[in-house]
Design a protein around this motif. Sequence first.
Motif, PDB file in Angstrom:
ATOM      1  N   LEU A 252       0.827  -1.214   0.000  1.00  0.00           N
ATOM      2  CA  LEU A 252       0.000   0.000   0.000  1.00  0.00           C
ATOM      3  C   LEU A 252       0.857   1.257   0.000  1.00  0.00           C
ATOM      4  CD1 LEU A 252      -2.875  -0.963   2.463  1.00  0.00           C
ATOM      5  CD2 LEU A 252      -2.990  -0.715  -0.017  1.00  0.00           C
ATOM      6  N   GLY A 253       1.976   1.242   0.704  1.00  0.00           N
ATOM      7  CA  GLY A 253       2.890   2.376   0.697  1.00  0.00           C
ATOM      8  C   GLY A 253       3.488   2.629  -0.669  1.00  0.00           C
ATOM      9  N   LEU A 254       3.871   1.553  -1.366  1.00  0.00           N
ATOM     10  CA  LEU A 254       4.427   1.685  -2.710  1.00  0.00           C
ATOM     11  C   LEU A 254       3.385   2.201  -3.701  1.00  0.00           C
ATOM     12  CD1 LEU A 254       6.648  -1.525  -2.931  1.00  0.00           C
ATOM     13  CD2 LEU A 254       7.410   0.856  -2.721  1.00  0.00           C
ATOM     14  N   VAL A 255       2.182   1.677  -3.588  1.00  0.00           N
ATOM     15  CA  VAL A 255       1.106   2.150  -4.470  1.00  0.00           C
ATOM     16  C   VAL A 255       0.806   3.618  -4.188  1.00  0.00           C
ATOM     17  CG1 VAL A 255      -1.351   1.898  -5.000  1.00  0.00           C
ATOM     18  CG2 VAL A 255       0.101  -0.126  -4.830  1.00  0.00           C
ATOM     19  N   GLY A 256       0.759   3.989  -2.932  1.00  0.00           N
ATOM     20  CA  GLY A 256       0.527   5.385  -2.583  1.00  0.00           C
ATOM     21  C   GLY A 256       1.632   6.295  -3.098  1.00  0.00           C
ATOM     22  N   PHE A 257       2.868   5.853  -2.983  1.00  0.00           N
ATOM     23  CA  PHE A 257       3.994   6.633  -3.499  1.00  0.00           C
ATOM     24  C   PHE A 257       3.887   6.783  -5.010  1.00  0.00           C
ATOM     25  CE2 PHE A 257       8.283   6.745  -5.303  1.00  0.00           C
ATOM     26  CZ  PHE A 257       8.729   7.938  -4.744  1.00  0.00           C
ATOM     27  N   TYR A 258       3.569   5.690  -5.697  1.00  0.00           N
ATOM     28  CA  TYR A 258       3.427   5.726  -7.152  1.00  0.00           C
ATOM     29  C   TYR A 258       2.335   6.710  -7.570  1.00  0.00           C
ATOM     30  CZ  TYR A 258       2.426   4.097 -11.860  1.00  0.00           C
ATOM     31  OH  TYR A 258       2.207   4.039 -13.204  1.00  0.00           O
TER      32      TYR A 258
ATOM     33  N   ALA B 291       1.161   9.236  -5.819  1.00  0.00           N
ATOM     34  CA  ALA B 291       1.573  10.604  -5.467  1.00  0.00           C
ATOM     35  C   ALA B 291       2.526  11.172  -6.508  1.00  0.00           C
ATOM     36  CB  ALA B 291       2.219  10.617  -4.086  1.00  0.00           C
ATOM     37  N   VAL B 292       3.450  10.360  -6.988  1.00  0.00           N
ATOM     38  CA  VAL B 292       4.381  10.820  -8.023  1.00  0.00           C
ATOM     39  C   VAL B 292       3.619  11.156  -9.302  1.00  0.00           C
ATOM     40  CG1 VAL B 292       6.253  10.075  -9.544  1.00  0.00           C
ATOM     41  CG2 VAL B 292       6.392   9.658  -7.087  1.00  0.00           C
ATOM     42  N   GLU B 293       2.677  10.323  -9.672  1.00  0.00           N
ATOM     43  CA  GLU B 293       1.873  10.592 -10.866  1.00  0.00           C
ATOM     44  C   GLU B 293       1.120  11.906 -10.744  1.00  0.00           C
ATOM     45  OE1 GLU B 293       1.292   9.123 -13.889  1.00  0.00           O
ATOM     46  OE2 GLU B 293       3.031   7.903 -13.428  1.00  0.00           O
ATOM     47  N   ILE B 294       0.509  12.124  -9.612  1.00  0.00           N
ATOM     48  CA  ILE B 294      -0.294  13.331  -9.421  1.00  0.00           C
ATOM     49  C   ILE B 294       0.588  14.568  -9.337  1.00  0.00           C
ATOM     50  CG2 ILE B 294      -1.822  14.523  -7.800  1.00  0.00           C
ATOM     51  CD1 ILE B 294      -3.006  11.738  -7.165  1.00  0.00           C
ATOM     52  N   ILE B 295       1.667  14.494  -8.585  1.00  0.00           N
ATOM     53  CA  ILE B 295       2.520  15.665  -8.384  1.00  0.00           C
ATOM     54  C   ILE B 295       3.283  16.035  -9.651  1.00  0.00           C
ATOM     55  CG2 ILE B 295       4.564  16.491  -7.143  1.00  0.00           C
ATOM     56  CD1 ILE B 295       3.502  14.892  -4.713  1.00  0.00           C
ATOM     57  N   CYS B 296       3.769  15.033 -10.376  1.00  0.00           N
ATOM     58  CA  CYS B 296       4.636  15.308 -11.536  1.00  0.00           C
ATOM     59  C   CYS B 296       3.871  15.394 -12.848  1.00  0.00           C
ATOM     60  CB  CYS B 296       5.705  14.234 -11.650  1.00  0.00           C
ATOM     61  SG  CYS B 296       6.830  14.217 -10.264  1.00  0.00           S
ATOM     62  N   ALA B 297       3.022  14.440 -13.109  1.00  0.00           N
ATOM     63  CA  ALA B 297       2.410  14.346 -14.430  1.00  0.00           C
ATOM     64  C   ALA B 297       1.323  15.385 -14.667  1.00  0.00           C
ATOM     65  CB  ALA B 297       1.844  12.947 -14.642  1.00  0.00           C
ATOM     66  N   VAL B 298       0.499  15.649 -13.684  1.00  0.00           N
ATOM     67  CA  VAL B 298      -0.641  16.543 -13.883  1.00  0.00           C
ATOM     68  C   VAL B 298      -0.198  17.964 -14.244  1.00  0.00           C
ATOM     69  CG1 VAL B 298      -2.654  17.586 -12.775  1.00  0.00           C
ATOM     70  CG2 VAL B 298      -2.206  15.147 -12.512  1.00  0.00           C
ATOM     71  N   PRO B 299       0.679  18.609 -13.472  1.00  0.00           N
ATOM     72  CA  PRO B 299       1.074  19.973 -13.861  1.00  0.00           C
ATOM     73  C   PRO B 299       1.800  20.028 -15.196  1.00  0.00           C
ATOM     74  CG  PRO B 299       1.669  19.542 -11.580  1.00  0.00           C
ATOM     75  CD  PRO B 299       1.230  18.246 -12.176  1.00  0.00           C
ATOM     76  N   VAL B 300       2.610  19.002 -15.489  1.00  0.00           N
ATOM     77  CA  VAL B 300       3.336  18.978 -16.762  1.00  0.00           C
ATOM     78  C   VAL B 300       2.357  18.908 -17.924  1.00  0.00           C
ATOM     79  CG1 VAL B 300       4.880  17.580 -18.185  1.00  0.00           C
ATOM     80  CG2 VAL B 300       5.430  18.008 -15.798  1.00  0.00           C
TER      81      VAL B 300
ATOM     82  N   VAL C 261      -3.187   1.889 -14.090  1.00  0.00           N
ATOM     83  CA  VAL C 261      -3.097   2.842 -12.986  1.00  0.00           C
ATOM     84  C   VAL C 261      -2.781   4.229 -13.533  1.00  0.00           C
ATOM     85  CG1 VAL C 261      -1.862   3.407 -10.865  1.00  0.00           C
ATOM     86  CG2 VAL C 261      -2.387   1.031 -11.396  1.00  0.00           C
ATOM     87  N   ARG C 262      -1.829   4.310 -14.461  1.00  0.00           N
ATOM     88  CA  ARG C 262      -1.501   5.595 -15.062  1.00  0.00           C
ATOM     89  C   ARG C 262      -2.650   6.139 -15.895  1.00  0.00           C
ATOM     90  NH1 ARG C 262       4.739   5.226 -17.101  1.00  0.00           N
ATOM     91  NH2 ARG C 262       5.609   4.962 -15.033  1.00  0.00           N
ATOM     92  N   GLY C 263      -3.347   5.242 -16.578  1.00  0.00           N
ATOM     93  CA  GLY C 263      -4.442   5.667 -17.436  1.00  0.00           C
ATOM     94  C   GLY C 263      -5.570   6.341 -16.694  1.00  0.00           C
ATOM     95  N   ILE C 264      -5.797   5.922 -15.457  1.00  0.00           N
ATOM     96  CA  ILE C 264      -6.858   6.529 -14.656  1.00  0.00           C
ATOM     97  C   ILE C 264      -6.613   8.022 -14.496  1.00  0.00           C
ATOM     98  CG2 ILE C 264      -7.854   6.609 -12.339  1.00  0.00           C
ATOM     99  CD1 ILE C 264      -7.439   3.559 -12.241  1.00  0.00           C
TER     100      ILE C 264
END
Length: 127
Positions: free
Chosen positions: A8-14, A16-25, A98-101
Amino acid sequence: MERLLIILGLVGFYLAVEIICAVPVRLAAKHRSKKRIKSISSCEVCDKPALRLKQTVITGLLLSAELGIYDNYLCSVHATGKYKASTAHNLKYGWWSVRGIFRTPLYMYENKCYYNQLIKNTEQAIK
């Protein structure tokens, strides 16, 4: 129980990285080529005057996602068809990872921005 917490920690980290990095870019990237959209060429299908259209399709593959980018000159008739086809593809196949969501709504928004810009510039060119 410890394994579950680690997973669950790894999934949460993954996520969080998607949201923090990919969305603004992705949101900032929609502004990157408005000047290039206005360049006029001929439609690759029917040779009518056309503008540049960029459409991105995403196919979710459980843990990863495959991107397809269509970036060519199309008249407004063929651009409408390509926009509808890419939207249908994203709605049908984009959510299956997961990324597609997270990325599918962004690509659909970007596709809409490019399509609306093309239609707006086409109307201005006709006047």
